[in-house]
Write a protein that holds these residues in place. Structure first.
Motif, mmCIF file in Angstrom:
data_model
loop_
_atom_site.group_PDB
_atom_site.id
_atom_site.type_symbol
_atom_site.label_atom_id
_atom_site.label_comp_id
_atom_site.label_asym_id
_atom_site.label_seq_id
_atom_site.Cartn_x
_atom_site.Cartn_y
_atom_site.Cartn_z
ATOM 1 N N LEU A 53 0.826 -1.205 0.000
ATOM 2 C CA LEU A 53 0.000 0.000 0.000
ATOM 3 C C LEU A 53 0.863 1.258 0.000
ATOM 4 C CD1 LEU A 53 -2.721 1.483 0.316
ATOM 5 C CD2 LEU A 53 -2.462 1.209 2.791
ATOM 6 N N THR A 54 1.893 1.291 0.823
ATOM 7 C CA THR A 54 2.734 2.485 0.899
ATOM 8 C C THR A 54 3.435 2.768 -0.428
ATOM 9 O OG1 THR A 54 4.456 1.087 1.867
ATOM 10 C CG2 THR A 54 3.090 2.360 3.382
ATOM 11 N N GLN A 55 3.746 1.722 -1.191
ATOM 12 C CA GLN A 55 4.349 1.933 -2.506
ATOM 13 C C GLN A 55 3.333 2.534 -3.466
ATOM 14 O OE1 GLN A 55 6.392 -1.494 -4.203
ATOM 15 N NE2 GLN A 55 6.025 -0.763 -6.286
ATOM 16 N N ALA A 56 2.087 2.072 -3.400
ATOM 17 C CA ALA A 56 1.041 2.604 -4.276
ATOM 18 C C ALA A 56 0.722 4.057 -3.942
ATOM 19 C CB ALA A 56 -0.216 1.759 -4.168
ATOM 20 N N LEU A 57 0.796 4.408 -2.661
ATOM 21 C CA LEU A 57 0.514 5.778 -2.251
ATOM 22 C C LEU A 57 1.665 6.720 -2.568
ATOM 23 C CD1 LEU A 57 -1.161 5.164 1.235
ATOM 24 C CD2 LEU A 57 -2.302 5.923 -0.854
ATOM 25 N N GLY A 58 2.888 6.205 -2.574
ATOM 26 C CA GLY A 58 4.043 7.063 -2.783
ATOM 27 C C GLY A 58 4.257 7.976 -1.591
ATOM 28 N N THR A 59 4.600 9.210 -1.854
ATOM 29 C CA THR A 59 4.848 10.160 -0.775
ATOM 30 C C THR A 59 3.574 10.815 -0.271
ATOM 31 O OG1 THR A 59 5.245 11.921 -2.397
ATOM 32 C CG2 THR A 59 7.166 10.655 -1.641
ATOM 33 N N SER A 60 2.455 10.530 -0.903
ATOM 34 C CA SER A 60 1.188 11.145 -0.515
ATOM 35 C C SER A 60 0.319 10.127 0.206
ATOM 36 C CB SER A 60 0.449 11.670 -1.751
ATOM 37 O OG SER A 60 -0.848 12.098 -1.417
ATOM 38 N N ALA A 61 -0.572 10.623 1.051
ATOM 39 C CA ALA A 61 -1.562 9.766 1.705
ATOM 40 C C ALA A 61 -2.934 10.015 1.092
ATOM 41 C CB ALA A 61 -1.591 10.023 3.212
ATOM 42 N N THR A 62 -2.932 10.379 -0.179
ATOM 43 C CA THR A 62 -4.165 10.706 -0.882
ATOM 44 C C THR A 62 -4.182 10.038 -2.251
ATOM 45 O OG1 THR A 62 -4.328 12.862 0.208
ATOM 46 C CG2 THR A 62 -5.578 12.586 -1.807
ATOM 47 N N VAL A 63 -5.334 9.512 -2.632
ATOM 48 C CA VAL A 63 -5.530 8.980 -3.977
ATOM 49 C C VAL A 63 -6.535 9.906 -4.670
ATOM 50 C CG1 VAL A 63 -6.317 7.025 -5.356
ATOM 51 C CG2 VAL A 63 -5.074 6.622 -3.223
ATOM 52 N N TYR A 179 -8.489 9.423 14.916
ATOM 53 C CA TYR A 179 -7.156 9.542 14.329
ATOM 54 C C TYR A 179 -7.308 9.923 12.861
ATOM 55 C CZ TYR A 179 -8.778 4.714 13.950
ATOM 56 O OH TYR A 179 -9.563 3.600 13.781
ATOM 57 N N ARG A 180 -6.203 10.229 12.222
ATOM 58 C CA ARG A 180 -6.218 10.610 10.814
ATOM 59 C C ARG A 180 -6.323 9.372 9.930
ATOM 60 N NH1 ARG A 180 -0.953 13.844 9.856
ATOM 61 N NH2 ARG A 180 -0.153 12.155 11.138
ATOM 62 N N LEU A 181 -6.791 9.593 8.712
ATOM 63 C CA LEU A 181 -6.994 8.495 7.771
ATOM 64 C C LEU A 181 -6.352 8.820 6.424
ATOM 65 C CD1 LEU A 181 -10.790 7.723 8.370
ATOM 66 C CD2 LEU A 181 -8.873 6.276 9.085
ATOM 67 N N VAL A 182 -5.918 7.775 5.738
ATOM 68 C CA VAL A 182 -5.515 7.923 4.345
ATOM 69 C C VAL A 182 -6.755 8.307 3.535
ATOM 70 C CG1 VAL A 182 -4.685 6.658 2.323
ATOM 71 C CG2 VAL A 182 -3.627 6.266 4.556
ATOM 72 N N ASP A 183 -6.605 9.260 2.623
ATOM 73 C CA ASP A 183 -7.734 9.702 1.811
ATOM 74 C C ASP A 183 -7.937 8.732 0.649
ATOM 75 O OD1 ASP A 183 -9.797 11.074 0.730
ATOM 76 O OD2 ASP A 183 -8.633 12.798 0.048
ATOM 77 N N ALA A 184 -8.402 7.547 0.976
ATOM 78 C CA ALA A 184 -8.670 6.462 0.033
ATOM 79 C C ALA A 184 -9.173 5.299 0.866
ATOM 80 C CB ALA A 184 -7.410 6.084 -0.747
ATOM 81 N N TYR A 185 -9.519 4.199 0.202
ATOM 82 C CA TYR A 185 -9.882 3.004 0.951
ATOM 83 C C TYR A 185 -9.463 1.768 0.170
ATOM 84 C CZ TYR A 185 -13.997 2.400 -2.101
ATOM 85 O OH TYR A 185 -14.823 2.214 -3.171
#
Length: 262
Positions: A53-63, A179-185
């Motif tokens: 997942l972290t590779q797909a997101l890259g440096t952003s926590a948003t899709v 808590y904070r969430l990644v802007d995707a699911y």
């Protein structure tokens, strides 16, 4: 005629008004472009091998919206105390509810969690099925947040009970978790240990065309209304000042008349 406009305080007020008008118009234009989204068909990248997942997101926590779906893997532990239900979802022609469970402890996400669409249950339950405890490894498809104004959300006209949302939208889910969430699911395809819930298939790509966000469109109209209000307030102030400035008694350079006695 309007000589008072040359006074320092009026020059300052006029400049502030012009800056405010420019800002309001700019913000309105920005919301206008956000309201209008052009969707184009895109290939669903689910034939490719899953990546972390972290590779797909890259440096952003948003899709961003419109991003093609992608197979991902992610490991962590479920927060069963903050599960969320999304009613009004069909699977194979039957009405049911999505089960959304936050996944925490994901390497590379820090304190953020990621919502996992853990599966589907028939009907409209008020309590989500228990989530597995301990570490789980999920393989699924990474998707942008749903549009908060989908037809599904419009169909749910009644106020939903606590712990339920109309759409799988991070902005809505943030108010339900501490808590904070990644802007995707992540839509679960398989899980270790195995999931007991029917998996939800990946959504099809969007149909081509232009779609409008009512919320962003209303914001654009509001900003433009503020710009008109600023113009109206300036004009009103000028008219009020003009009425209070005494008119000259004669032509420029004329001396005031004096009365003679005796």
């Amino acid at each position: 005629m309007y000589g008072f406009l040359g006074k320092p305080r009026w020059i300052g007020a006029t400049l502030v008004t012009l800056l405010a008008i420019a800002a309001f118009i700019g913000l309105g234009s920005w919301q206008w472009h956000r309201a209008k989204t052009r969707d184009t068909p895109h290939p669903v990248s689910l034939s490719q091998a899953a990546v972390p997942l972290t590779q797909a997101l890259g440096t952003s926590a948003t899709v961003p919206p419109g991003t093609p779906l992608r197979n991902v893997t992610v490991a962590g532990h479920y927060d069963g105390a903050h599960q969320v239900l999304t009613p009004g979802r069909t699977l194979e022609g039957r009405d049911g509810t999505y089960v959304l469970t936050p996944l925490l402890g994901v390497d590379g996400l820090g304190a953020k969690g990621v919502i996992v669409l853990r599966g589907w249950v028939p009907g409209r339950p008020t309590v989500a099925p228990d989530a597995p405890t301990g570490t789980v490894r999920v393989t699924g498809w990474l998707s942008p947040s749903e549009d908060a104004e989908t037809p599904v959300a419009a169909d749910l006209a009644t106020v939903l009970p606590a712990g339920q949302v109309a759409t799988v939208t991070t902005a809505r889910l943030l108010s339900l978790v501490p808590y904070r969430l990644v802007d995707a699911y992540v839509g679960l395809h398989s899980q270790t240990p195995a999931s007991t819930l029917p998996a939800v298939p990946a959504p099809p790509p969007p149909k081509p065309g232009i779609h409008w966000s009512v919320q962003s469109l209303s914001y654009a109209i509001e900003w433009w209304f503020f710009a008109l209000a600023a113009v109206w307030m300036w004009v009103t102030a000028v008219r009020r000042e003009r009425r209070t400035v005494p008119a000259p008694l004669g032509p420029p350079g004329a001396r005031p008349r004096t009365s003679r006695t005796g």
